[in-house]
Design an enzyme around this catalytic site. Structure first.
Site, PDB file in Angstrom:
ATOM      1  N   GLY A 212     -12.722   3.014  -0.315  1.00 51.24           N
ATOM      2  CA  GLY A 212     -11.617   3.409  -0.987  1.00 51.24           C
ATOM      3  C   GLY A 212     -11.802   3.357  -2.571  1.00 51.24           C
ATOM      4  CG  ASP A 232     -13.361  -5.916   0.926  1.00 48.69           C
ATOM      5  OD1 ASP A 232     -12.669  -5.993   1.990  1.00 48.69           O
ATOM      6  OD2 ASP A 232     -13.119  -4.687   0.191  1.00 48.69           O
ATOM      7  CG  ASN A 282      -8.697  -1.986  -5.740  1.00 46.20           C
ATOM      8  OD1 ASN A 282      -8.100  -0.997  -5.761  1.00 46.20           O
ATOM      9  ND2 ASN A 282      -9.568  -2.157  -4.424  1.00 46.20           N
ATOM     10  CB  ALA A 283      -7.816  -6.699  -2.426  1.00 43.53           C
ATOM     11  CG  LEU A 291      14.473  -4.996   4.474  1.00 44.86           C
ATOM     12  CD1 LEU A 291      13.101  -5.565   4.349  1.00 44.86           C
ATOM     13  CD2 LEU A 291      15.344  -5.206   3.290  1.00 44.86           C
ATOM     14  CB  ALA A 292      16.869  -2.699   9.933  1.00 42.15           C
ATOM     15  CE1 TYR A 347       0.865  -0.989  -1.232  1.00 40.94           C
ATOM     16  CE2 TYR A 347       2.300   0.904  -2.189  1.00 40.94           C
ATOM     17  CZ  TYR A 347       0.895   0.193  -1.960  1.00 40.94           C
ATOM     18  OH  TYR A 347      -0.015   0.733  -2.652  1.00 40.94           O
TER      19      TYR A 347
HETATM   20  P1  NAD Z   1      -8.309   0.568   1.128  1.00 37.80           P
HETATM   21  O1  NAD Z   1      -7.492   0.257   2.425  1.00 37.80           O
HETATM   22  O2  NAD Z   1      -9.125   2.181   1.487  1.00 37.80           O
HETATM   23  O3  NAD Z   1      -9.014  -0.288   0.580  1.00 37.80           O
HETATM   24  C1  NAD Z   1      -8.420  -1.676   0.410  1.00 37.80           C
HETATM   25  C2  NAD Z   1      -9.895  -2.543   0.380  1.00 37.80           C
HETATM   26  O4  NAD Z   1      -9.102  -3.976   0.158  1.00 37.80           O
HETATM   27  C3  NAD Z   1     -10.423  -2.499   1.689  1.00 37.80           C
HETATM   28  O5  NAD Z   1     -11.896  -2.345   1.288  1.00 37.80           O
HETATM   29  C4  NAD Z   1      -9.927  -3.870   2.246  1.00 37.80           C
HETATM   30  O6  NAD Z   1     -11.113  -4.646   3.226  1.00 37.80           O
HETATM   31  C5  NAD Z   1      -9.513  -4.731   0.972  1.00 37.80           C
HETATM   32  N1  NAD Z   1      -8.950  -5.888   1.403  1.00 37.80           N
HETATM   33  C6  NAD Z   1      -7.859  -5.818   2.080  1.00 37.80           C
HETATM   34  N2  NAD Z   1      -7.319  -7.097   2.184  1.00 37.80           N
HETATM   35  C7  NAD Z   1      -7.940  -8.024   1.889  1.00 37.80           C
HETATM   36  C8  NAD Z   1      -8.113  -9.328   1.622  1.00 37.80           C
HETATM   37  N3  NAD Z   1      -7.089 -10.052   2.452  1.00 37.80           N
HETATM   38  N4  NAD Z   1      -8.927  -9.708   0.718  1.00 37.80           N
HETATM   39  C9  NAD Z   1      -9.979  -9.058   0.347  1.00 37.80           C
HETATM   40  N5  NAD Z   1     -10.118  -7.777   0.443  1.00 37.80           N
HETATM   41  C10 NAD Z   1      -8.945  -7.226   1.126  1.00 37.80           C
HETATM   42  O7  NAD Z   1      -7.109   1.201  -0.107  1.00 37.80           O
HETATM   43  P2  NAD Z   1      -7.298   1.941  -1.127  1.00 37.80           P
HETATM   44  O8  NAD Z   1      -6.329   3.420  -0.790  1.00 37.80           O
HETATM   45  O9  NAD Z   1      -8.543   2.122  -1.982  1.00 37.80           O
HETATM   46  O10 NAD Z   1      -6.204   1.145  -2.030  1.00 37.80           O
HETATM   47  C11 NAD Z   1      -6.792   0.275  -3.193  1.00 37.80           C
HETATM   48  C12 NAD Z   1      -5.571  -0.469  -3.927  1.00 37.80           C
HETATM   49  O11 NAD Z   1      -4.911   0.696  -4.610  1.00 37.80           O
HETATM   50  C13 NAD Z   1      -4.589  -1.117  -3.053  1.00 37.80           C
HETATM   51  O12 NAD Z   1      -4.202  -1.999  -4.123  1.00 37.80           O
HETATM   52  C14 NAD Z   1      -3.415  -0.193  -2.876  1.00 37.80           C
HETATM   53  O13 NAD Z   1      -2.118  -0.618  -2.700  1.00 37.80           O
HETATM   54  C15 NAD Z   1      -3.586   0.934  -4.117  1.00 37.80           C
HETATM   55  N6  NAD Z   1      -2.909   2.081  -4.257  1.00 37.80           N
HETATM   56  C16 NAD Z   1      -3.362   3.003  -3.366  1.00 37.80           C
HETATM   57  C17 NAD Z   1      -2.854   4.279  -3.530  1.00 37.80           C
HETATM   58  C18 NAD Z   1      -3.378   5.439  -2.450  1.00 37.80           C
HETATM   59  O14 NAD Z   1      -2.576   6.585  -2.589  1.00 37.80           O
HETATM   60  N7  NAD Z   1      -4.521   5.255  -1.930  1.00 37.80           N
HETATM   61  C19 NAD Z   1      -1.634   4.497  -4.080  1.00 37.80           C
HETATM   62  C20 NAD Z   1      -1.311   3.683  -4.981  1.00 37.80           C
HETATM   63  C21 NAD Z   1      -1.744   2.380  -4.993  1.00 37.80           C
END
Ligand code: NAD
Length: 441
Positions: A212, A232, A282-283, A291-292, A347
């Site tokens: 991602g 990761d 980024n993770a 919520l309920a 979130y």
């Molecule tokens: P994704 O699920 O494709 O990738 C997330 C990555 O984080 C994965 O490789 C996962 O294995 C890793 N990860 C999850 N939990 C972990 C942990 N406990 N320790 C280490 N690594 C961990 O998500 P994405 O869409 O690429 O999102 C990346 C970031 O961008 C996130 O923080 C997400 O909240 C944020 N975000 C994404 C979007 C979107 O539209 N995709 C929008 C706003 C914000």
């Protein structure tokens, strides 16, 4: 992840139907393929009064092609409005853009330069400069259907060449999904300018780098010269190794929620030697439920991954002085954290917390010469958003000025801009990478 509506809207029949019904036809967006050295050509620059010497220096540093003549077709328009001192003088915005917008090509780039109103004593001047924000946001909404972006750079009186870095970014196709945004630059800049490999010699840690957005952040930082440590969870080993092999990076298999995660990260950095220059938190995960109906585990795990673990890691690295002078801490928030979203109380809480972290730490870290900023992505095409049900997915894509989702690389490019040494003047900023999504805009 494929956008069927976009394909339909660009077919001969689809175009007719969409036009007839007044539905958007998402523009084809241009993205950069050569990295930070690539900026658009044929830019028209104009200024209210003579540009002050600082802006002139910044323009020279940014090395933009300003050779274009009046009445040619332009790819970029830059208007320095920093000397507008009253509401009546705002008319100059109208005059410049009214005359030149018709000559701006599709996928054009617009930048307005103003003075941060909070740095101005004089009330009429502060009012006029604050007005620029309304102007640029509306303009971005008007030009988005052509794939054009419009952004504002607020600087301070006696600014220096720190404007050059955001100016180049906004005058390139690296900002293709960033529009209607304001970036504040403040601190003086004392670094050398390297627009080819700005991150050469730097070490960057990217969490969630296996796929991602994180995978693209790792690739873009490596393209810009950084040595990347991709982190990761152990279950993602194969994917992470693939990404790291591609960019000659280092894999670090750690779950950020593990009690000893900060320790493992610190140990890895110490073993490599030289400290860390850039950390991108980024993770992240989603666990959507109203919520309920939300289970305690859905709240706890999410807050721990998206927020508390970041605080633990920062605390540990900063306490041990493992983040170098001139370092960069970059968070990944979300427009959900700005606007809120039903089913995302957990979130949005975590992502608003990321913004809180930036706001609180920025002044504290300034003393250490470390900047801290965050991106707030909107709808980005990844596996995370692919899991969103059909209707909200379609709405998520369409409800922005560019009528489509962004790509992970769009978020990565903005992060790379924050990470660059020439962005030392940029701290405490939250840039939405959302194509001006209507949520919270
Ligand atoms: P994704 O699920 O494709 O990738 C997330 C990555 O984080 C994965 O490789 C996962 O294995 C890793 N990860 C999850 N939990 C972990 C942990 N406990 N320790 C280490 N690594 C961990 O998500 P994405 O869409 O690429 O999102 C990346 C970031 O961008 C996130 O923080 C997400 O909240 C944020 N975000 C994404 C979007 C979107 O539209 N995709 C929008 C706003 C914000």
């Amino acid at each position: 992840m494929s956008d069927g509506y976009m394909r339909f809207a660009h077919s001969a029949v689809g175009k007719k139907i969409c036009r007839g019904l007044g539905f958007p036809i998402p523009p084809h967006l241009q993205r950069a393929n050569k990295g930070p050295q690539e900026v658009v050509k044929h830019i028209l620059f104009s200024s209210v009064n003579q540009p002050n010497s600082a802006i002139s220096n910044a323009l020279a540093d940014a090395a933009l092609d300003l050779s274009v003549q009046d009445q040619q077709r332009y790819n970029g328009l830059i208007f320095d409005a920093s000397s507008i001192a009253s509401s009546t003088e705002l008319k100059q915005l109208f005059q410049f853009f009214n005359q030149h917008l018709p000559l701006l090509q599709r996928n054009g780039r617009i930048v307005l330069i103003g003075l941060n109103p909070q740095s101005i004593d004089d009330t009429p001047q502060a009012i006029a400069q604050r007005s620029l924000l309304g102007f640029i946001k509306s303009l971005a909404k008007e030009v988005g259907r052509k794939g054009t972006t419009a952004n504002l750079i607020y600087t301070e009186i006696n600014c220096g060449n720190e404007v050059a870095s955001p100016l180049r970014f906004f005058m390139s196709n690296r900002c293709t999904y960033v529009t209607g945004q304001v970036i504040n630059v403040a601190l003086p800049l004392a670094s050398t300018v390297d627009w080819q490999q700005p991150l050469a010699g730097k070490t960057a840690l990217v969490t969630g780098a296996a796929r991602g957005i994180g995978a693209d952040i790792a690739k873009v930082l490596a393209r810009d010269g950084a040595k990347v440590i991709g982190l990761d969870i152990p279950q993602s080993q194969q994917l992470l190794n693939q990404v790291m092999n591609e960019i000659n990076g280092d894999s670090l298999l750690v779950n950020v929620t593990d009690a000893n995660a900060a320790e493992l990260i610190s140990a890895h950095i110490k073993q490599l030697g030289g400290g860390l220059d850039i950390i991108v938190h980024n993770a992240g995960i989603t666990r959507d439920k109203t919520l309920a109906r939300m289970k305690p585990q859905q709240w706890d795990l999410l807050i721990d991954i998206n927020l508390t673990s970041i605080e633990r890691i920062n605390h540990s690295l900063l306490n041990q002085d493992l983040i170098n002078d001139g370092g960069r801490i970059i968070g990944v928030s979300s427009i959900s954290g700005i606007a809120g979203n039903p089913g995302q109380t957990n979130y949005a809480t975590s992502k608003a917390g990321v913004i809180g972290m930036v706001e609180s730490l920025a002044p504290k870290l300034a003393a250490k010469n470390i900047t801290i900023n965050a991106v707030a992505p909107g709808f980005i095409e990844t596996e995370m958003t692919d899991a969103v049900p059909f209707m909200p997915r379609q709405l998520g894509r369409r409800l922005c000025s560019l009528s489509q989702g962004g790509l992970p690389v769009d978020v990565a490019e903005t992060i790379a801009m924050f990470a660059a040494p020439n962005s030392q003047g940029i701290t405490a900023n939250i840039i939405r990478v959302c194509g001006q999504n209507i949520m919270g805009s």
